[in-house]
Design a protein around this motif. Structure first.
Motif, PDB file in Angstrom:
ATOM      1  N   PRO A   6       0.803  -1.225   0.000  1.00  0.00           N
ATOM      2  CA  PRO A   6       0.000   0.000   0.000  1.00  0.00           C
ATOM      3  C   PRO A   6       0.832   1.269   0.000  1.00  0.00           C
ATOM      4  CG  PRO A   6      -0.272  -1.239   2.049  1.00  0.00           C
ATOM      5  CD  PRO A   6       0.551  -2.083   1.153  1.00  0.00           C
ATOM      6  N   VAL A   7       1.986   1.281   0.676  1.00  0.00           N
ATOM      7  CA  VAL A   7       2.776   2.509   0.735  1.00  0.00           C
ATOM      8  C   VAL A   7       3.233   2.903  -0.664  1.00  0.00           C
ATOM      9  CG1 VAL A   7       4.839   3.583   1.652  1.00  0.00           C
ATOM     10  CG2 VAL A   7       3.545   1.988   3.054  1.00  0.00           C
ATOM     11  N   ILE A   8       3.791   1.936  -1.394  1.00  0.00           N
ATOM     12  CA  ILE A   8       4.260   2.221  -2.750  1.00  0.00           C
ATOM     13  C   ILE A   8       3.095   2.627  -3.645  1.00  0.00           C
ATOM     14  CG2 ILE A   8       5.249   1.155  -4.811  1.00  0.00           C
ATOM     15  CD1 ILE A   8       7.106  -0.372  -3.088  1.00  0.00           C
ATOM     16  N   ALA A   9       2.001   1.869  -3.583  1.00  0.00           N
ATOM     17  CA  ALA A   9       0.855   2.163  -4.443  1.00  0.00           C
ATOM     18  C   ALA A   9       0.330   3.571  -4.173  1.00  0.00           C
ATOM     19  CB  ALA A   9      -0.246   1.132  -4.220  1.00  0.00           C
ATOM     20  N   ARG A  10       0.192   3.927  -2.901  1.00  0.00           N
ATOM     21  CA  ARG A  10      -0.329   5.248  -2.553  1.00  0.00           C
ATOM     22  C   ARG A  10       0.611   6.359  -3.007  1.00  0.00           C
ATOM     23  NH1 ARG A  10      -3.969   4.497   1.840  1.00  0.00           N
ATOM     24  NH2 ARG A  10      -5.600   3.270   0.849  1.00  0.00           N
ATOM     25  N   LEU A  11       1.906   6.156  -2.678  1.00  0.00           N
ATOM     26  CA  LEU A  11       2.882   7.206  -3.006  1.00  0.00           C
ATOM     27  C   LEU A  11       2.930   7.448  -4.505  1.00  0.00           C
ATOM     28  CD1 LEU A  11       5.928   6.669  -0.626  1.00  0.00           C
ATOM     29  CD2 LEU A  11       4.294   8.560  -0.691  1.00  0.00           C
ATOM     30  N   ILE A  12       2.980   6.358  -5.267  1.00  0.00           N
ATOM     31  CA  ILE A  12       3.067   6.518  -6.715  1.00  0.00           C
ATOM     32  C   ILE A  12       1.770   7.107  -7.255  1.00  0.00           C
ATOM     33  CG2 ILE A  12       3.238   5.248  -8.895  1.00  0.00           C
ATOM     34  CD1 ILE A  12       5.463   3.670  -7.697  1.00  0.00           C
ATOM     35  N   GLY A  13       0.643   6.656  -6.684  1.00  0.00           N
ATOM     36  CA  GLY A  13      -0.642   7.238  -7.092  1.00  0.00           C
ATOM     37  C   GLY A  13      -0.655   8.735  -6.852  1.00  0.00           C
ATOM     38  N   LEU A  14      -0.125   9.125  -5.702  1.00  0.00           N
ATOM     39  CA  LEU A  14      -0.086  10.548  -5.358  1.00  0.00           C
ATOM     40  C   LEU A  14       0.806  11.311  -6.332  1.00  0.00           C
ATOM     41  CD1 LEU A  14      -1.386  12.077  -3.043  1.00  0.00           C
ATOM     42  CD2 LEU A  14       0.788  11.988  -1.834  1.00  0.00           C
ATOM     43  N   LEU A  15       1.980  10.727  -6.630  1.00  0.00           N
ATOM     44  CA  LEU A  15       2.914  11.376  -7.560  1.00  0.00           C
ATOM     45  C   LEU A  15       2.250  11.580  -8.918  1.00  0.00           C
ATOM     46  CD1 LEU A  15       5.885  12.237  -8.340  1.00  0.00           C
ATOM     47  CD2 LEU A  15       6.103   9.917  -9.225  1.00  0.00           C
ATOM     48  N   ILE A  16       1.609  10.514  -9.417  1.00  0.00           N
ATOM     49  CA  ILE A  16       0.997  10.595 -10.745  1.00  0.00           C
ATOM     50  C   ILE A  16      -0.092  11.673 -10.751  1.00  0.00           C
ATOM     51  CG2 ILE A  16      -0.450   9.368 -12.403  1.00  0.00           C
ATOM     52  CD1 ILE A  16       1.103   6.861 -11.800  1.00  0.00           C
ATOM     53  N   ASP A  17      -0.941  11.645  -9.746  1.00  0.00           N
ATOM     54  CA  ASP A  17      -2.029  12.630  -9.724  1.00  0.00           C
ATOM     55  C   ASP A  17      -1.498  14.040  -9.528  1.00  0.00           C
ATOM     56  OD1 ASP A  17      -3.842  10.709 -10.174  1.00  0.00           O
ATOM     57  OD2 ASP A  17      -4.371  10.390  -8.081  1.00  0.00           O
ATOM     58  N   PHE A  18      -0.439  14.149  -8.755  1.00  0.00           N
ATOM     59  CA  PHE A  18       0.170  15.461  -8.531  1.00  0.00           C
ATOM     60  C   PHE A  18       0.690  16.039  -9.845  1.00  0.00           C
ATOM     61  CE2 PHE A  18       4.102  17.855  -7.389  1.00  0.00           C
ATOM     62  CZ  PHE A  18       3.461  18.926  -6.789  1.00  0.00           C
ATOM     63  N   VAL A  19       1.478  15.232 -10.553  1.00  0.00           N
ATOM     64  CA  VAL A  19       2.059  15.735 -11.797  1.00  0.00           C
ATOM     65  C   VAL A  19       0.966  16.020 -12.818  1.00  0.00           C
ATOM     66  CG1 VAL A  19       3.536  15.129 -13.743  1.00  0.00           C
ATOM     67  CG2 VAL A  19       4.286  14.642 -11.421  1.00  0.00           C
ATOM     68  N   ARG A  20      -0.050  15.143 -12.844  1.00  0.00           N
ATOM     69  CA  ARG A  20      -1.087  15.339 -13.850  1.00  0.00           C
ATOM     70  C   ARG A  20      -1.951  16.557 -13.555  1.00  0.00           C
ATOM     71  NH1 ARG A  20      -4.658  10.693 -15.581  1.00  0.00           N
ATOM     72  NH2 ARG A  20      -5.134  10.629 -13.364  1.00  0.00           N
ATOM     73  N   SER A  21      -1.944  17.013 -12.312  1.00  0.00           N
ATOM     74  CA  SER A  21      -2.762  18.186 -12.009  1.00  0.00           C
ATOM     75  C   SER A  21      -1.993  19.486 -12.243  1.00  0.00           C
ATOM     76  CB  SER A  21      -3.278  18.128 -10.576  1.00  0.00           C
ATOM     77  OG  SER A  21      -2.191  18.136  -9.689  1.00  0.00           O
ATOM     78  N   LEU A  22      -0.740  19.375 -12.686  1.00  0.00           N
ATOM     79  CA  LEU A  22       0.019  20.583 -13.023  1.00  0.00           C
ATOM     80  C   LEU A  22       0.067  20.742 -14.538  1.00  0.00           C
ATOM     81  CD1 LEU A  22       3.111  20.220 -10.677  1.00  0.00           C
ATOM     82  CD2 LEU A  22       1.233  21.820 -10.412  1.00  0.00           C
ATOM     83  N   PRO A  23       0.000  21.970 -15.026  1.00  0.00           N
ATOM     84  CA  PRO A  23       0.181  22.158 -16.466  1.00  0.00           C
ATOM     85  C   PRO A  23       1.635  21.879 -16.857  1.00  0.00           C
ATOM     86  CG  PRO A  23      -0.584  24.175 -15.383  1.00  0.00           C
ATOM     87  CD  PRO A  23      -0.206  23.218 -14.320  1.00  0.00           C
ATOM     88  N   LEU A  24       1.818  21.378 -18.078  1.00  0.00           N
ATOM     89  CA  LEU A  24       3.177  21.091 -18.561  1.00  0.00           C
ATOM     90  C   LEU A  24       4.064  22.323 -18.459  1.00  0.00           C
ATOM     91  CD1 LEU A  24       5.242  19.286 -19.895  1.00  0.00           C
ATOM     92  CD2 LEU A  24       4.254  19.833 -22.100  1.00  0.00           C
ATOM     93  N   LEU A  25       3.471  23.470 -18.747  1.00  0.00           N
ATOM     94  CA  LEU A  25       4.233  24.716 -18.731  1.00  0.00           C
ATOM     95  C   LEU A  25       4.855  24.974 -17.363  1.00  0.00           C
ATOM     96  CD1 LEU A  25       4.852  26.816 -20.781  1.00  0.00           C
ATOM     97  CD2 LEU A  25       2.927  28.142 -19.983  1.00  0.00           C
TER      98      LEU A  25
END
Lengths: 349, 360
Positions: free
Chosen positions: B184-203
């Protein structure tokens, strides 16, 4: 579930990054011995552009940087290293120039940058003396027969909608009691095309931009600038705050090209002048008598090198903007004071 | 056993009849058809006239450009080296050319199924990438050093795209697997990372990588701005691609994985033999789509001061006599983009056909 959280996190992160930039900008400014950094690195990092901004920053057919501002970047590199081989022009966008300066990606911004109070006081930036004044001006067809503002009485003027030039022009003609109809367009290309299509009698813009517009006309000689400027913007080199010596170098680099022009020294005849200096100013400028280099931490022949390799201010203007270029813009206010301009060289003692 | 139902195709009407019923069924139909026909032929004629009939082709003929209404391709003739190579030193353009060809060949080769093993792909990419880098950067084999701030044009666009794909693709697989991890720790952390990056504009990510990281990282870790930007871009790419791959993974019935488990396959064997091949096949359209988007998004790096192909185009027309001919330059760049993106999507379609995507 973690979408909301990520949204919050991203907001926090973005704002803290911005805050960090502000903190870091003061931190970077404090430890400023830019000249030493530049010399240790072996190259001067000067501002280029992501694209081109003629006639200040552009690219030649053989993929080299050129332009008025680039020539002063070259002069700066020659002053420090004696050769422009040590210049690296870093392409940066308009928005990026001040953060890039703060982060050390570049050492100096010489890129048509206006000296404003906000930039001077809030961005941790220090400006050199103005090396160029950009006049907002009006261009009109030569066939009108005159270049005074009164010529346009009852005529029309093309302008970019909502810009400061539009307001400037409106005020200018209103205060003189001259009736001019304003026709505005959203995009610069539209404004230009409308003027060339004859939809208005004149066009207002920033002088160098107008010169670029003019030479794209079918016959550039058919268009002239009005004899009175509407406004002036002083353009200066920008540097990190807190490094006085670095600002001194930029200031005196500009001054050297002006003093050379005032004394008739060009890249062609600089060797003659060095062999037979006319007076003590020329002796000091060209390093015949020592002093000009040591006080800045440079070699005594730095100004000689600049004039020899880049030229004096008249040559630099002529080559990039003036009669020696396709833009053929009158030098006007960018002449030395003795020729009716606003450029006043400092005293070399 | 059934015999295949025999049905005869309905009699085909002659073409002229079908055209007539489609376009000239009534007087109104005929009118609409004729008007449309006229408008289309006028449009096509105007474009052909602009691009070919009234156009000027050679750089020396710039003066005649001002008299004709057609395209002034002279600007391409005079300034194409800037569009292709940006600020790369003129005498060394052969290096940039060869580097581009090498990179394009590498990309084409990696589309051939013979290369589709980890080792072969790895060798191919390291060789192609290394060769590209040596040619562009120099510093060995007597090649002069050319630092990345002088790279530009098509060469830089291809470099950024290739680098982002190479770094981003393996990363995306790891992220996709990580997000589905049983820990769960890895799954959560990576999930958080992915959602974090995806919620930022590329710019924002590119600006952070280019401008803000120098304030945060020590000098020795910083590297050139180009590599920082590629790293940020690759992370962005990987987070999106990871979600595509995860979608593919999730569409595999869990029974398959359990079957693998009962056969005694370990985790990596199940991932590499059962899960990933199917995941790639299932989400192939989305994966190709992400590559297409990424190729086009490379133009955003111009904001952080890179001389990629669009910025080079702006520099190509942004001087002296060429300022009015920006349309021709943009049309030319549009064609270059079209060639790349169209081949990419056609290749995707070919793959889908070959792997029978959409069939059980």
């Amino acid at each position: 579930m973690n979408y909301k959280f990520a949204r919050v996190l991203s907001t926090v992160a973005t704002s803290s990054l911005l805050a960090l930039t502000a903190v870091a900008s003061t931190a970077h400014a404090a430890n400023g011995d830019t000249l030493k950094t530049v010399m240790d690195r072996g190259s001067l990092l000067c501002s280029g552009h992501n694209g081109s901004f003629p006639p200040f920053v552009q690219v030649t057919d053989d993929n080299k940087w050129s332009g008025y501002d680039i020539d002063y970047c070259r002069a700066m590199a020659v002053a420090i290293f004696g050769s422009e081989e040590n210049l690296k022009v870093v392409p940066i966008s308009w928005a990026q120039r001040f953060p890039s300066l703060q982060s050390g990606d570049i050492d100096i911004i010489i890129k048509a940058t206006g000296w404003t109070m906000g930039r001077d006081t809030e961005l941790g930036i220090q400006f050199s003396i103005p090396y160029f004044v950009g006049a907002t001006n009006v261009m009109m067809p030569k066939e009108l027969g005159s270049t005074t503002p009164e010529t346009l009485e009852g005529g029309s003027l093309c302008a970019n909608a909502g810009t400061s030039t539009e307001r400037l022009a409106a005020n200018f003609f209103q205060s003189r009691g001259i009736e001019v109809e304003m026709i505005t367009f959203e995009k610069a290309e539209e404004t230009r095309d409308a003027y060339f299509a004859g939809r208005c009698d004149s066009i207002v813009g920033w002088g160098p931009n107008l010169a670029v517009t003019r030479q794209s006309a079918e016959n550039p000689d058919d268009h002239v600038m009005m004899d009175t400027a509407l406004a002036l913007e002083p353009e200066s080199a920008a540097m990190r705050q807190g490094d006085d010596n670095w600002v001194d170098i930029a200031n005196w680099m500009f001054a050297a090209t002006w003093i050379a022009e005032a004394n008739g020294i060009t890249s062609e005849n600089v060797d003659d002048h060095k062999a037979n200096p006319a007076d003590s100013t020329v002796e000091k400028l060209l390093g015949v008598t020592p002093g000009i280099g040591e006080r800045l931490g440079l070699s005594d022949d730095w100004a000689y090198n600049v004039i020899k390799q880049i030229g004096n201010s008249a040559e630099i203007f002529d080559r990039n903007i003036g009669a020696g270029s396709v833009y053929n813009l009158e030098r006007g206010l960018n002449s030395l004071w003795s020729d009716g301009g606003v450029i006043v060289p400092m005293i070399l003692d | 056993m059934h015999s295949a139902p025999s049905y005869s195709a309905p009699p085909r009407e002659p073409l002229s009849n079908r055209l007539k019923s489609l376009f000239f069924n009534s007087p109104l139909d005929a009118l609409v058809t004729l008007v449309c026909l006229f408008v289309f032929s006028y449009l096509i004629y105007s474009i052909v006239d602009w691009a070919f009939l009234s156009s000027v082709w050679r750089a020396e003929d710039e003066a005649t450009c001002r008299e004709t209404d057609g395209a002034c391709w002279s600007v391409i003739d005079a300034r194409h080296r800037i569009i292709f190579f940006g600020l790369f030193p003129y005498e060394e353009h052969w290096r940039s050319t060869v580097a581009c060809v090498v990179m394009i060949l590498t990309m084409i080769a990696s589309c051939v199924s013979w290369f589709w093993t980890t080792v072969r792909l790895g060798v191919l990419w390291i060789a192609g990438f290394g060769l590209f880098y040596i040619l562009m950067h120099g510093g060995i084999f007597g090649l002069s050093v050319i630092t990345p701030e002088r790279w530009g044009g098509l060469a830089l666009t291809i470099f950024i795209f290739a680098a982002v794909s190479i770094i981003g693709m393996p990363l995306s697989v790891l992220l996709a697997l990580g997000r589905r991890s049983k820990l769960p720790v890895i799954a959560r952390l990576i999930g958080l990372l992915i959602d974090f990056v995806r919620s930022l504009p590329l710019l924002t990510i590119l600006f952070t990588a280019a401008v803000i990281t120098p304030f945060l990282l020590p000098g020795w870790l910083l590297g050139d701005k180009l590599y920082r930007v590629i790293a940020g871009f690759a992370l962005f790419f990987a987070c999106y691609q990871a979600e595509n791959i995860r979608a593919g993974l999730q569409s595999i019935p869990s029974g398959q994985d359990e079957a693998g488990l009962t056969l005694g396959l370990n985790y990596w064997q199940r991932v590499s033999r059962i899960q990933l091949p199917q995941a790639f096949r299932n989400s192939l359209p989305a994966i190709v789509n992400q590559f297409v988007i990424t190729f086009k998004e490379t133009s955003i790096v111009t904001i952080v001061g890179f001389f990629e192909i669009l910025a080079s185009g702006a520099a190509a027309y942004g001087t002296g006599v060429w300022t009015v001919h920006y349309i021709e330059v943009y049309v030319f760049i549009g064609l270059i983009y079209f060639i790349f993106v169209f081949s990419l999507s056609r290749y995707g379609a070919h793959l889908e056909k070959k792997l029978r995507v959409g069939h059980a």
